[in-house]
Motif scaffolding. Sequence first.
Motif, PDB file in Angstrom:
ATOM      1  N   CYS A 195       0.934  -1.188  -0.076  1.00 24.84           N
ATOM      2  CA  CYS A 195       0.068  -0.018  -0.046  1.00 24.84           C
ATOM      3  C   CYS A 195       0.864   1.251  -0.084  1.00 24.84           C
ATOM      4  CB  CYS A 195      -0.984   0.166   1.168  1.00 24.84           C
ATOM      5  SG  CYS A 195      -0.173   0.120   2.775  1.00 24.84           S
ATOM      6  N   GLY A 196       2.077   1.165   0.167  1.00 28.42           N
ATOM      7  CA  GLY A 196       3.124   2.283   0.380  1.00 28.42           C
ATOM      8  C   GLY A 196       2.895   3.070   1.643  1.00 28.42           C
ATOM      9  N   ALA A 197       2.400   2.506   2.710  1.00 29.47           N
ATOM     10  CA  ALA A 197       2.422   3.011   3.797  1.00 29.47           C
ATOM     11  C   ALA A 197       3.787   3.321   4.598  1.00 29.47           C
ATOM     12  CB  ALA A 197       1.439   2.504   4.805  1.00 29.47           C
ATOM     13  N   THR A 198       4.070   4.294   5.405  1.00 27.68           N
ATOM     14  CA  THR A 198       5.461   4.244   6.023  1.00 27.68           C
ATOM     15  C   THR A 198       5.454   3.669   7.451  1.00 27.68           C
ATOM     16  OG1 THR A 198       4.991   6.677   6.724  1.00 27.68           O
ATOM     17  CG2 THR A 198       6.226   6.185   4.553  1.00 27.68           C
ATOM     18  N   THR A 199       4.470   3.356   7.931  1.00 18.16           N
ATOM     19  CA  THR A 199       4.133   2.868   9.246  1.00 18.16           C
ATOM     20  C   THR A 199       4.682   1.214   9.181  1.00 18.16           C
ATOM     21  OG1 THR A 199       2.683   4.522   9.811  1.00 18.16           O
ATOM     22  CG2 THR A 199       3.105   2.818  11.519  1.00 18.16           C
ATOM     23  N   ILE A 200       6.010   0.922   9.672  1.00 22.23           N
ATOM     24  CA  ILE A 200       6.322  -0.381   9.458  1.00 22.23           C
ATOM     25  C   ILE A 200       6.912  -0.943  10.823  1.00 22.23           C
ATOM     26  CG2 ILE A 200       7.894  -2.066   8.248  1.00 22.23           C
ATOM     27  CD1 ILE A 200       5.790  -0.701   6.501  1.00 22.23           C
ATOM     28  N   TYR A 201       6.562  -1.964  11.304  1.00 20.17           N
ATOM     29  CA  TYR A 201       6.874  -2.299  12.443  1.00 20.17           C
ATOM     30  C   TYR A 201       7.456  -3.712  12.452  1.00 20.17           C
ATOM     31  CZ  TYR A 201       4.058   1.503  14.799  1.00 20.17           C
ATOM     32  OH  TYR A 201       3.598   2.570  15.272  1.00 20.17           O
ATOM     33  N   ARG A 202       8.505  -4.056  13.545  1.00 20.30           N
ATOM     34  CA  ARG A 202       9.061  -5.297  13.315  1.00 20.30           C
ATOM     35  C   ARG A 202       8.220  -6.369  14.120  1.00 20.30           C
ATOM     36  NH1 ARG A 202      15.398  -6.811  14.462  1.00 20.30           N
ATOM     37  NH2 ARG A 202      15.365  -8.990  14.684  1.00 20.30           N
ATOM     38  N   TRP A 203       8.053  -7.530  13.373  1.00 24.20           N
ATOM     39  CA  TRP A 203       6.975  -8.560  14.004  1.00 24.20           C
ATOM     40  C   TRP A 203       7.533  -9.787  14.242  1.00 24.20           C
ATOM     41  CZ3 TRP A 203       2.297  -7.118  15.765  1.00 24.20           C
ATOM     42  CH2 TRP A 203       1.421  -7.966  15.974  1.00 24.20           C
ATOM     43  N   GLY A 204       8.299  -9.850  15.167  1.00 25.15           N
ATOM     44  CA  GLY A 204       9.120 -11.162  15.425  1.00 25.15           C
ATOM     45  C   GLY A 204      10.133 -11.442  14.391  1.00 25.15           C
ATOM     46  N   ARG A 205      10.600 -12.879  14.419  1.00 24.30           N
ATOM     47  CA  ARG A 205      11.330 -13.510  13.692  1.00 24.30           C
ATOM     48  C   ARG A 205      11.084 -14.858  12.981  1.00 24.30           C
ATOM     49  NH1 ARG A 205      16.581 -11.159  14.211  1.00 24.30           N
ATOM     50  NH2 ARG A 205      17.336 -12.890  12.900  1.00 24.30           N
TER      51      ARG A 205
END
Length: 548
Positions: A195-205
Amino acid sequence: QMKKRYPNPERAATLDQLIASAVNLLSTIYARVYFPTYSNGLKDVACYLGFRWSEPTASGLVALAWRREWEHSHRPDLNQMLATYNAEDCAAAQIVAEALSALSQSAAVGNADVVDVATLKREYPQRLGNIEFALPEFRRINDAARWDHQRDKVYARSNKRLARVRRNAPTSVWTVPINKVVECEEHRPSNCTGCGATTIYRWGRLSRTVYDFKLSGAGIKRWVVLYSFPRYICWQCKTTFHQYAHQAKYGNTMCAYAVYQIIELQVTQNAVTKSMRELFGVPASRSMVNRLKANVAERCEDTYRAILDKIVGGALVHADETRAIVSGKDAYVWVFTSLEEVAFVYSAGREASTPQNVLQKFDGVLVSDFYAAYDSIACAQQKCLIHLMRDINDDLFKQPFNDEMKEIGRLFAELLQPMIDSVDCFGLKTRFLHKHRRDVGRFYQTLSRHEYQTEVAVGYVRRFEKNRDRLFTFLQHDGVPWNNNNAEHAIKAFVRLRNIIGGTSTVKSLREDLVLLSISETCKCKGVSFLDFLLSGDTDVDTFVSKR
């Protein structure tokens, strides 16, 4: 026998002509034509074809009785009955002969009333595989007789040792030791790929286990690497993504090992699966090995196309074809080869469209057998003289007292032997072979001066005349062989693979096999290892050869 018993000089020539032109209809029918009758007797076959005798009880045995009675009584009615019976037998034989001639023409045009026995379903012996049952009860009874069902549920209840073997059977859960762990760190993406959004979080491994082999001078061993990498999520569209999402589960060396076993060593895929499971402890399956082969074939598709294009763009092509079985149905595999490249092409039939499409832009010399499909290709051609010599040799054995065939065989051998000596001494060079063209002219002059009488000899004279411009092309071109052994040698590689595959292969699987087999045979012709080429990761055989 009648000629010897009742000699008649005035009719001797006519009798000789009749004896010479006689045809044994029974030998034509036996094991070739199957009428829906209980026997191949004239009465059964002719009655099926609609012929009827005026005397329903007439037969050879009854005719003997009539003859014996006539010898004692000389009754005119018995004489007439015998003459009528013999004439009707001749008419019945004529009906059968005409029917056989009509059958051959009907089979050629595909008449529904004529069935080729090769296309009939084989009823006995039964082949392995699924069986269609008319009643569902038969299916249940058949399932109860399966080997694994009886061993696990029947024999194990009455045999304690088999029960222990069943309890101790290995499970499908594999615990393979990890040889190396690789921690992969990746920077947080600046935006979502969806979607091109800039809100990216790390979600485990996440982790990915890759199975591979390691080759050395001492042997081969399993090598398992665990890749650990971070996973990220887009907070707006909730899409998760990571760098190693499409990491291959099996390494290049393992893929090369499986393909080498299947293509080069002609080992079945089931055997490759079993060796990987038992020797290396890899959780392999039949479908997994098939996927490995398919992945390598897809990666080598461009290499295969480059080989085929190089063959078509060259000055010499050898061609041959053989039958293949795909999903239980007949298909054909064509081989096109130069002196250094080999390419196999799949075709659903044996029509001339396949070599025409492949060799559409070819303008060199085509070496082939006498199959008529190759005659439609617009290029210079050299017919295989070995095929012609074998045909002559077979007919000499079939007709050992045919002096005309002996003469043709002798003339052909005397013509070909000096050419072969020149090739062995100087190679395929025109300046040394051009002198033999005079011998070819004298050979054809000798054939034209003789008036051959036997059908087989006349047929060979016509064959020589028809292929006059295609039999001795190698005398006019450098590097053109006089036989098609290069293509026959290549086709044998597919025949060996075909014997391993059997008739259960699909079109897709067979095409993959042909791509890999083409590269394997090309590597052999160039003097390099097919396994080394697969391990190198190169996509061009010539580039790999230059590195070696």
